[in-house]
Design an enzyme around this catalytic site. Structure first.
Site, PDB file in Angstrom:
ATOM      1  N   ASP A   1       0.698  -1.356   0.041  1.00  0.00           N
ATOM      2  CA  ASP A   1       0.310  -0.194   0.096  1.00  0.00           C
ATOM      3  C   ASP A   1       0.890   1.357   0.149  1.00  0.00           C
ATOM      4  O   ASP A   1       0.613   2.039  -0.139  1.00  0.00           O
ATOM      5  CB  ASP A   1      -0.949  -0.106   1.097  1.00  0.00           C
ATOM      6  CG  ASP A   1      -0.473  -0.106   2.602  1.00  0.00           C
ATOM      7  OD1 ASP A   1       0.682  -0.158   2.984  1.00  0.00           O
ATOM      8  OD2 ASP A   1      -1.324  -0.390   3.125  1.00  0.00           O
TER       9      ASP A   1
ATOM     10  N   THR B   1       3.097  -8.722  -1.350  1.00  0.00           N
ATOM     11  CA  THR B   1       3.515  -8.401  -0.208  1.00  0.00           C
ATOM     12  C   THR B   1       3.391  -9.517   0.959  1.00  0.00           C
ATOM     13  O   THR B   1       1.835  -9.854   0.944  1.00  0.00           O
ATOM     14  CB  THR B   1       3.285  -6.809   0.447  1.00  0.00           C
ATOM     15  OG1 THR B   1       3.183  -7.770   1.831  1.00  0.00           O
ATOM     16  CG2 THR B   1       1.496  -7.265   0.570  1.00  0.00           C
TER      17      THR B   1
END
Ligand code: ADP
Ligand code: F6P
Length: 334
Positions: free
Chosen positions: A115, A138
């Site tokens: 993010d 991720t």
């Protein structure tokens, strides 16, 4: 099986670029491969940017062919390398990044990362109107708006494999082990690793835990004849949480061994699940760029691949652990 969106009116972009940014994750290579091959199949020139936003600013932008991504789907890490780039927080620097891309004739950018990387991409796009699309990569699975991220499944499998090994020695020696897993302030890796690894206790950053309650759980287990215990500890904001707990347990007469799994969780061969997710997301990212639907992240929700605007991710709503899985974790570990 994942369901991909059916996008219409794909316009021809002459050329697009792809980069990886933030912490690497197993499956990023599969995503790069999908972007390159899907882009070429749709008539684009595809460029690879080396070392994330830092490499972009240094003009490290190289043409890629279908053969550039041969034999990488099974490799962990990222062939494009990755970085965290402090300079990209500056508006003037982001403007320069857009100039660099435009000077190369590049019309769209695929950003594979977390993010933070999408926050950078969102600003780049809103400030310079340069089209970008994010692909969530991720191990933490902490990005709001997507049920899954590339690398999470592999990291959980790696951690569970380690726990299986630790359990052998823990039970041979009748020991308590604190196994620390990654995930920053999110407990997704810890919860799934704890459930899948059959942990006796799962300590999540979302909840507070008293040392006395950990001791009580150990005691309860001992009364039922358990002579060894695996306690999964989420790292929280910084690594080392398990060492703090170990010191407290020792004071109360419960000696424990600590094993911090650390970056082992970030490497290794991506699982089939992560390869599939990365392939689907990488290809769909190109489709969104060509359909003129940039400004967001490719996500998966209930098995469907779709696009979530950056504005929704940026609301800073913390992605919550599923309450029923939390409950299950509690029941099975007690
Ligand atoms: P991740 O993408 O894995 O969440 P980071 O949070 O470290 O990783 O972000 C990766 C990079 O993205 C940062 O080093 C920076 O270059 C860029 N970035 C992160 N947040 C911002 C932001 N708010 N504005 C501009 N760029 C950002
Ligand atoms: O975000 C992925 C992650 O592996 C986290 O789980 C961990 O806290 C962090 O990155 C470690 O970062 P670094 O590689 O910079 O030590």
């Amino acid at each position: 099986m994942l369901e991909l969106p059916k996008l219409k009116n794909l316009k021809k972009m002459k050329s697009i670029a792809v980069l990886t940014s933030g912490g690497d994750a197993p499956g990023m290579n599969a995503a790069i491969r999908a972007v390159v091959r899907y882009g070429i199949a749709h008539g684009c020139d595809v460029y690879g940017v080396t070392k994330g936003y830092s490499g972009l600013l240094e003009g490290e932008i190289h043409p890629m062919q279908a053969s550039s991504v041969a034999n990488i789907i099974q490799r962990g890490g990222t062939i494009l390398k990755t970085d965290r780039c402090e300079a990209f927080f500056q508006k003037s620097v982001r403007r320069e990044a857009a100039h660099i891309l435009r000077r190369k004739g590049i019309e769209g950018l695929v950003v594979i990362g977390g993010d933070g990387s999408f926050a950078g991409a969102a600003k780049l796009e809103s400030e310079t109107r340069f089209p970008t699309i994010g692909v969530p990569g991720t191990i933490d699975n902490d990005i709001y708006g997507t049920d899954d991220t590339i690398g999470f499944d592999t990291a959980v499998n790696t951690a569970i494999d380690s726990i299986d090994r630790i359990r052998d020695t823990a039970s041979s020696h009748d020991r308590i082990f604190l196994v620390e897993v990654m995930g920053r302030s999110s407990g997704f890796i810890a919860l799934e690793t704890g459930i899948g690894g059959g942990a006796e206790t799962i300590l999540l950053p979302e909840h507070s835990h008293s040392i006395s309650s950990i001791c009580e759980t150990i005691e309860r287990g001992a009364k039922r004849g358990k002579s060894s215990s695996i306690i999964v500890v989420a790292e929280g904001e910084k690594p080392g949480k398990s060492q703090e707990i170990e010191a407290e347990l020792a004071k109360r007469g419960y000696p424990a061994k600590v094993c911090i799994l650390g970056h082992t969780q970030r490497g290794g061969t991506p699982t089939a699940h992560d390869r599939m997710l990365a392939s689907a997301m990488g290809a769909t990212a190109v489709s969104y760029l060509l359909a003129g639907q940039s400004g967001g992240m490719v996500a998966v929700q209930k098995g469907k691949i779709l696009r979530v605007p950056y504005s929704q991710i940026a609301k800073k709503v913390k992605k919550a652990l599923t309450p029923s899985m939390l409950e299950l974790g509690k029941i099975l570990s007690s």
